[in-house]
Scaffold this motif. Structure first.
Motif, PDB file in Angstrom:
ATOM      1  N   UNK A  33       0.804  -1.233   0.000  1.00 15.00           N
ATOM      2  CA  UNK A  33       0.000   0.000   0.000  1.00 15.00           C
ATOM      3  C   UNK A  33       0.837   1.284   0.000  1.00 15.00           C
ATOM      4  N   UNK A  34       1.949   1.289   0.721  1.00  9.61           N
ATOM      5  CA  UNK A  34       2.782   2.496   0.786  1.00  9.61           C
ATOM      6  C   UNK A  34       3.437   2.773  -0.572  1.00  9.61           C
ATOM      7  N   UNK A  35       3.941   1.728  -1.206  1.00  4.35           N
ATOM      8  CA  UNK A  35       4.545   1.891  -2.530  1.00  4.35           C
ATOM      9  C   UNK A  35       3.504   2.271  -3.569  1.00  4.35           C
ATOM     10  N   UNK A  36       2.329   1.677  -3.441  1.00  2.00           N
ATOM     11  CA  UNK A  36       1.248   1.975  -4.371  1.00  2.00           C
ATOM     12  C   UNK A  36       0.844   3.445  -4.260  1.00  2.00           C
ATOM     13  N   UNK A  37       0.757   3.948  -3.044  1.00  2.00           N
ATOM     14  CA  UNK A  37       0.408   5.358  -2.828  1.00  2.00           C
ATOM     15  C   UNK A  37       1.499   6.273  -3.372  1.00  2.00           C
ATOM     16  N   UNK A  38       2.753   5.896  -3.201  1.00  2.00           N
ATOM     17  CA  UNK A  38       3.854   6.699  -3.735  1.00  2.00           C
ATOM     18  C   UNK A  38       3.788   6.745  -5.261  1.00  2.00           C
ATOM     19  N   UNK A  39       3.517   5.625  -5.881  1.00  2.00           N
ATOM     20  CA  UNK A  39       3.392   5.585  -7.340  1.00  2.00           C
ATOM     21  C   UNK A  39       2.193   6.416  -7.797  1.00  2.00           C
ATOM     22  N   UNK A  40       1.114   6.387  -7.036  1.00  2.00           N
ATOM     23  CA  UNK A  40      -0.074   7.185  -7.364  1.00  2.00           C
ATOM     24  C   UNK A  40       0.247   8.676  -7.278  1.00  2.00           C
ATOM     25  N   UNK A  41       1.054   9.052  -6.295  1.00  2.00           N
ATOM     26  CA  UNK A  41       1.498  10.441  -6.170  1.00  2.00           C
ATOM     27  C   UNK A  41       2.314  10.843  -7.389  1.00  2.00           C
ATOM     28  N   UNK A  42       3.167   9.943  -7.851  1.00  2.00           N
ATOM     29  CA  UNK A  42       3.960  10.216  -9.056  1.00  2.00           C
ATOM     30  C   UNK A  42       3.072  10.361 -10.290  1.00  2.00           C
TER      31      UNK A  42
END
Length: 57
Positions: A33-42
């Motif tokens: 979830x944390x990586x997914x959110x970071x990618x979504x921010x990108x």
């Protein structure tokens, strides 16, 4: 806008669009979830960048 400046903006648009697509693909494949959110921010940041370059033309 000079032809050279227009070419630069077109190139920047292509790069921003490419990065947005790559990040969207990462979002669809990531499980953490944390990586997914970071990618979504990108994704959002690259979309915003694309819009800013697009507004120049």
């Amino acid at each position: 806008m000079s032809p050279k400046e227009l070419l630069y903006v077109e190139d920047a648009l292509g790069h921003a669009q490419f990065m947005e697509i790559q990040c969207r693909e990462a979002v669809s494949q990531l499980q953490d979830p944390a990586l997914k959110e970071q990618a979504q921010t990108l994704v959002r940041n690259n979309h915003r960048l694309f819009q800013q370059f697009y507004n120049l033309v």
